[in-house]
Write a protein that holds these residues in place. Structure first.
Motif, short mmCIF file in Angstrom:
data_model
loop_
_atom_site.label_atom_id
_atom_site.label_comp_id
_atom_site.label_asym_id
_atom_site.label_seq_id
_atom_site.Cartn_x
_atom_site.Cartn_y
_atom_site.Cartn_z
N THR A 14 -34.35 -35.73 -15.35
CA THR A 14 -34.86 -36.77 -16.23
C THR A 14 -35.48 -37.86 -15.38
OG1 THR A 14 -33.16 -36.28 -17.87
CG2 THR A 14 -34.26 -38.41 -18.05
N SER A 15 -36.70 -38.23 -15.72
CA SER A 15 -37.40 -39.29 -15.02
C SER A 15 -37.89 -40.30 -16.04
CB SER A 15 -38.59 -38.71 -14.24
OG SER A 15 -39.33 -39.75 -13.64
N ARG A 16 -37.41 -41.53 -15.92
CA ARG A 16 -37.79 -42.61 -16.84
C ARG A 16 -37.55 -42.23 -18.29
NH1 ARG A 16 -43.43 -44.00 -13.83
NH2 ARG A 16 -42.51 -44.62 -11.88
N GLY A 17 -36.44 -41.53 -18.54
CA GLY A 17 -36.07 -41.16 -19.90
C GLY A 17 -36.75 -39.91 -20.44
N VAL A 18 -37.58 -39.27 -19.61
CA VAL A 18 -38.29 -38.07 -20.04
C VAL A 18 -37.69 -36.86 -19.34
CG1 VAL A 18 -40.52 -36.88 -20.08
CG2 VAL A 18 -40.42 -39.36 -20.42
N GLY A 19 -37.27 -35.87 -20.13
CA GLY A 19 -36.72 -34.64 -19.57
C GLY A 19 -37.83 -33.74 -19.05
N ILE A 20 -37.68 -33.26 -17.83
CA ILE A 20 -38.67 -32.39 -17.20
C ILE A 20 -38.01 -31.04 -16.89
CG2 ILE A 20 -40.23 -32.07 -15.24
CD1 ILE A 20 -40.94 -34.52 -16.91
N HIS A 21 -38.64 -29.97 -17.31
CA HIS A 21 -38.18 -28.61 -17.00
C HIS A 21 -39.24 -28.00 -16.10
CE1 HIS A 21 -38.07 -24.20 -18.55
NE2 HIS A 21 -37.43 -24.30 -17.39
N PHE A 22 -38.82 -27.46 -14.95
CA PHE A 22 -39.79 -26.88 -14.04
C PHE A 22 -39.22 -25.64 -13.35
CE2 PHE A 22 -37.32 -29.82 -11.53
CZ PHE A 22 -37.19 -29.22 -10.29
N ILE A 23 -40.12 -24.87 -12.78
CA ILE A 23 -39.76 -23.68 -12.01
C ILE A 23 -40.11 -23.95 -10.55
CG2 ILE A 23 -40.38 -21.27 -11.57
CD1 ILE A 23 -40.93 -21.02 -14.58
N HIS A 24 -39.19 -23.61 -9.66
CA HIS A 24 -39.47 -23.76 -8.23
C HIS A 24 -39.25 -22.41 -7.57
CE1 HIS A 24 -38.51 -24.70 -3.98
NE2 HIS A 24 -39.57 -25.46 -4.13
N GLU A 25 -40.30 -21.86 -7.03
CA GLU A 25 -40.24 -20.59 -6.32
C GLU A 25 -40.98 -20.73 -4.99
OE1 GLU A 25 -38.77 -17.65 -7.07
OE2 GLU A 25 -37.94 -18.50 -8.91
N ARG A 26 -40.43 -20.17 -3.97
CA ARG A 26 -41.10 -20.15 -2.68
C ARG A 26 -42.21 -19.10 -2.73
NH1 ARG A 26 -39.14 -24.05 0.20
NH2 ARG A 26 -36.91 -24.36 0.26
N GLY A 27 -43.29 -19.36 -2.01
CA GLY A 27 -44.39 -18.41 -1.97
C GLY A 27 -43.97 -17.10 -1.33
N LYS A 28 -44.52 -16.02 -1.82
CA LYS A 28 -44.25 -14.69 -1.27
C LYS A 28 -45.43 -14.32 -0.37
CE LYS A 28 -40.85 -13.96 -4.32
NZ LYS A 28 -39.89 -14.97 -4.28
N PRO A 29 -45.18 -13.78 0.81
CA PRO A 29 -46.27 -13.46 1.74
C PRO A 29 -47.37 -12.59 1.13
CG PRO A 29 -44.15 -13.16 2.80
CD PRO A 29 -43.87 -13.45 1.35
N ASN A 30 -47.01 -11.64 0.30
CA ASN A 30 -48.03 -10.75 -0.27
C ASN A 30 -48.76 -11.38 -1.46
OD1 ASN A 30 -45.73 -10.61 -1.85
ND2 ASN A 30 -46.02 -8.48 -2.38
N LEU A 31 -48.29 -12.52 -1.94
CA LEU A 31 -48.94 -13.20 -3.07
C LEU A 31 -49.65 -14.48 -2.65
CD1 LEU A 31 -46.21 -12.86 -5.84
CD2 LEU A 31 -48.31 -11.56 -5.63
#
Length: 101
Positions: free
Chosen positions: A74-91
Protein backbone atom coordinates in the motif's frame (compact mmCIF):
# COMPACT_ATOMS: atom_id res chain seq x y z
CA UNK A 1 5.98 0.33 3.17
CA UNK A 2 5.79 -3.44 3.57
CA UNK A 3 5.77 -5.71 0.53
CA UNK A 4 3.81 -8.93 1.11
CA UNK A 5 3.56 -12.14 -0.92
CA UNK A 6 0.19 -12.52 -2.58
CA UNK A 7 -1.58 -15.55 -4.05
CA UNK A 8 -4.15 -14.96 -6.75
CA UNK A 9 -7.42 -16.26 -5.30
CA UNK A 10 -9.80 -18.60 -7.11
CA UNK A 11 -13.27 -19.53 -5.98
CA UNK A 12 -15.72 -21.66 -7.93
CA UNK A 13 -18.49 -19.96 -5.93
CA UNK A 14 -17.25 -16.54 -7.09
CA UNK A 15 -17.19 -17.70 -10.73
CA UNK A 16 -20.73 -19.06 -10.40
CA UNK A 17 -21.86 -15.80 -8.77
CA UNK A 18 -20.36 -13.81 -11.64
CA UNK A 19 -22.08 -16.07 -14.15
CA UNK A 20 -25.45 -15.52 -12.47
CA UNK A 21 -24.93 -11.75 -12.30
CA UNK A 22 -24.08 -11.71 -16.02
CA UNK A 23 -27.32 -13.59 -16.74
CA UNK A 24 -29.27 -10.98 -14.74
CA UNK A 25 -27.61 -7.97 -16.39
CA UNK A 26 -30.11 -5.26 -17.32
CA UNK A 27 -28.77 -3.76 -20.52
CA UNK A 28 -29.39 -0.09 -21.34
CA UNK A 29 -30.82 1.08 -24.62
CA UNK A 30 -28.28 2.09 -27.22
CA UNK A 31 -28.49 5.38 -29.06
CA UNK A 32 -29.39 4.54 -32.64
CA UNK A 33 -26.29 4.51 -34.86
CA UNK A 34 -23.92 5.59 -32.07
CA UNK A 35 -21.63 2.54 -32.32
CA UNK A 36 -18.57 3.53 -30.23
CA UNK A 37 -19.26 7.28 -30.06
CA UNK A 38 -20.37 7.23 -26.40
CA UNK A 39 -18.24 4.40 -25.06
CA UNK A 40 -18.17 0.67 -25.68
CA UNK A 41 -20.61 -0.65 -28.25
CA UNK A 42 -23.52 -2.38 -26.51
CA UNK A 43 -23.33 -5.35 -28.89
CA UNK A 44 -19.61 -5.74 -28.18
CA UNK A 45 -20.17 -5.57 -24.40
CA UNK A 46 -22.88 -8.23 -24.63
CA UNK A 47 -20.50 -10.41 -26.64
CA UNK A 48 -17.75 -10.05 -24.04
CA UNK A 49 -20.11 -10.85 -21.16
CA UNK A 50 -21.42 -13.93 -22.96
CA UNK A 51 -17.82 -15.07 -23.49
CA UNK A 52 -17.00 -14.57 -19.80
CA UNK A 53 -20.12 -16.48 -18.78
CA UNK A 54 -19.95 -19.41 -21.20
CA UNK A 55 -16.44 -19.83 -22.58
CA UNK A 56 -13.67 -18.15 -20.57
CA UNK A 57 -11.80 -20.65 -18.37
CA UNK A 58 -11.31 -18.65 -15.17
CA UNK A 59 -9.60 -21.46 -13.28
CA UNK A 60 -7.08 -22.09 -16.09
CA UNK A 61 -6.15 -18.40 -16.23
CA UNK A 62 -5.67 -18.23 -12.46
CA UNK A 63 -3.41 -21.30 -12.67
CA UNK A 64 -1.32 -19.62 -15.39
CA UNK A 65 -1.08 -16.38 -13.44
CA UNK A 66 -0.14 -18.26 -10.26
CA UNK A 67 3.07 -19.46 -11.90
CA UNK A 68 4.46 -15.95 -11.22
CA UNK A 69 5.55 -14.37 -7.94
CA UNK A 70 2.81 -11.94 -6.90
CA UNK A 71 3.21 -9.22 -4.29
CA UNK A 72 1.27 -6.30 -2.95
CA UNK A 73 1.79 -3.22 -0.88
CA UNK A 74 0.00 0.00 0.00
CA UNK A 75 1.35 3.38 -1.01
CA UNK A 76 -0.44 6.55 0.12
CA UNK A 77 -3.58 4.54 0.82
CA UNK A 78 -3.62 2.86 -2.59
CA UNK A 79 -3.24 -0.92 -2.80
CA UNK A 80 -0.77 -2.06 -5.46
CA UNK A 81 -0.62 -5.63 -6.79
CA UNK A 82 2.43 -6.49 -8.89
CA UNK A 83 4.44 -9.38 -10.27
CA UNK A 84 8.20 -9.55 -9.80
CA UNK A 85 10.14 -12.04 -11.89
CA UNK A 86 13.82 -12.13 -12.69
CA UNK A 87 14.70 -12.14 -16.37
CA UNK A 88 15.38 -15.51 -17.96
CA UNK A 89 18.49 -15.74 -20.18
CA UNK A 90 16.56 -17.25 -23.10
CA UNK A 91 13.83 -14.58 -22.88
CA UNK A 92 15.99 -11.51 -22.43
CA UNK A 93 15.63 -9.26 -19.39
CA UNK A 94 11.85 -8.87 -19.50
CA UNK A 95 8.75 -9.91 -21.37
CA UNK A 96 5.17 -8.62 -21.55
CA UNK A 97 2.59 -10.56 -19.53
CA UNK A 98 0.20 -10.49 -22.47
CA UNK A 99 2.65 -12.75 -24.31
CA UNK A 100 2.19 -15.37 -21.59
CA UNK A 101 -1.58 -15.40 -21.36
Amino acid sequence: MTVQRFEVPYSEAAVEDLSQRLVRTRWPDQIQGSHWDYGVSLDYMKEICQYWKDEFDWKRQIEKMSAFHHYRYTSRGVGIHFIHERGKPNLGTSFPLTAIF
